[in-house]
Write an enzyme that holds these catalytic residues in place. Structure first.
Site, PDB file in Angstrom:
ATOM      1  CG  ASP A 111      -2.052   0.985   1.115  1.00 52.85           C
ATOM      2  OD1 ASP A 111      -2.086   1.749   0.140  1.00 52.85           O
ATOM      3  OD2 ASP A 111      -2.917   0.995   2.011  1.00 52.85           O
ATOM      4  CG  ASP A 115      -3.710   3.638  -3.231  1.00 54.98           C
ATOM      5  OD1 ASP A 115      -4.494   2.776  -3.666  1.00 54.98           O
ATOM      6  OD2 ASP A 115      -3.997   4.387  -2.279  1.00 54.98           O
ATOM      7  CD  GLU A 116      -5.706  -1.207  -1.891  1.00 52.19           C
ATOM      8  OE1 GLU A 116      -5.374  -1.874  -0.878  1.00 52.19           O
ATOM      9  OE2 GLU A 116      -6.817  -0.669  -2.009  1.00 52.19           O
TER      10      GLU A 116
END
Length: 369
Positions: free
Chosen positions: A23, A121-122
């Protein structure tokens, strides 16, 4: 795709399968700081067109802004009041997508990694390793070296535990959650801290006398069926134990639908205004759908009445690739809008047929995607 198993490493010890959840820390804000280094350490808010006098919400905030209570989804004008000296920037999706693709490329370059992208973002990363913490730290080092972005890594023996573990690793840290320490770490925490449990579900669980993760883990699945149904009841019990899929699946994600929405700076009040807005939304959605070359099978119209009441109107429909038919059905839904009520937002979503070889399910937590 990574499945349970193991192999013997160079030391002769068995490399075990692990799930890493990667993350990126304050991703959007971090990308903006890379472009404007003078913003480092300042309260930074990104949202809308960067104008707090307009109707828009916060996309992300730097840790410095979060310290004042600013969070994603908060109206931009309220965020500006909380931090009067904050730097407020407009959303730049192209920049974030480019940075995300760079990070995912680094993840895919890791030895033996299987990468399941969850968003900008992950991602989940499936590995086999004797020392998953050492692997995670090398991964963090490579991401930082190649992209100048920091990330946190959760290590787990299921997707759920890896995802939850990341919250204990932030910022820029590593944390492991497994069957062995799940209840020790999570047992006394409220159920709302579980991935997939929100305010409403936690309140419904509380009515059943279930307030903590340990109490949910101990619940009999059948006892949750009357409240949540035959599918979701057992799933919430499984979630309380941190159980679920252990497979990281890199099958490309195929969108189930496409949606567009518009927040109006001035409320819509007339039927003509509303119809024009729905037609414009439908044109954008139809363009997105046409690129997929899959027929539409359902529509959902999202309506946010002033001051802030949101309702949705949905309908299934026979498979069609006819834009005129889709528009007609969208206007049928628009006819359900309550007359005379000012509207501040409209959104339209078209659901499409799914390819036979697409990833099944909805979310990783529900033993699928």
């Amino acid at each position: 795709m990574v499945v349970p198993g193991g192999r013997r490493g160079q030391t002769g010890r068995v490399d075990e399968p692990w799930v890493l959840h990667v993350d990126l820390d304050q991703f959007i804000a971090a990308v903006e700081v890379l472009r404007r280094p003078e913003l480092a350490g300042k309260a930074l808010i990104v949202g809308g067109r960067g104008d707090p006098t307009e109707r828009a919400v916060v996309s992300t905030a730097s840790y410095e802004a979060r310290a004042f209570g600013v969070g994603s989804g908060m109206p931009l004008r309220i965020a500006a009041r909380k931090v009067p000296d904050a730097v407020i920037l407009p959303v730049d999706q192209a920049a974030y997508l480019a940075a995300s693709e760079q990070v995912m490329a680094v993840l895919r370059s890791q030895p033996g990694a299987t990468v399941q992208v969850l968003g900008w973002d992950e991602a989940f990363v499936g590995i086999q390793a004797e020392d998953p913490e050492a692997y995670a730290r090398r991964l963090q080092h490579d991401v930082l070296k190649e992209t100048r972005l920091h990330c946190s890594v959760g290590i787990g023996d299921t997707l759920v535990r890896a995802k939850v573990a990341t919250t204990f690793g932030k910022p820029a840290g590593v944390f492991r959650l497994t069957e062995g320490n799940w209840l020790e770490v999570m047992g006394s925490r409220p159920t709302i801290e579980l991935w997939g449990v929100g305010t409403k579900v936690s309140a419904r669980l509380a009515k059943l006398g279930i307030a903590t993760v340990a109490q949910l883990a101990a619940a009999k699945p059948d006892d949750l069926v009357p409240e949540f149904g035959p599918k979701m009841g057992p799933w919430y019990a499984q979630l309380g134990r941190g159980d679920g899929s252990r497979t990281v699946d890199d099958t490309p994600w195929v969108a189930r639908g496409h949606s567009r929405e518009t927040t109006f700076q001035q409320d819509l009040t007339g039927s003509g205004q509303i119809e024009d807005a729905v037609r414009e939304l439908a044109a954008h959605v139809l363009a997105d759908v046409a690129a997929e070359e899959r027929p539409v099978i359902g529509l959902t119209l999202k309506v946010r009445y002033a001051p802030f009441l949101t309702k949705t109107y949905a309908r299934k429909m026979p498979e069609t690739s006819d834009p005129a038919e889709v528009l007609a059905r969208a206007l049928d839904l628009a006819a359900k809008i309550e007359p005379g009520r000012p509207i501040r937002l409209l959104g339209l979503r078209a659901e499409m047929t799914m390819p036979e070889d697409s990833r099944q399910g909805h979310t990783p937590t529900r033993s699928g995607w």
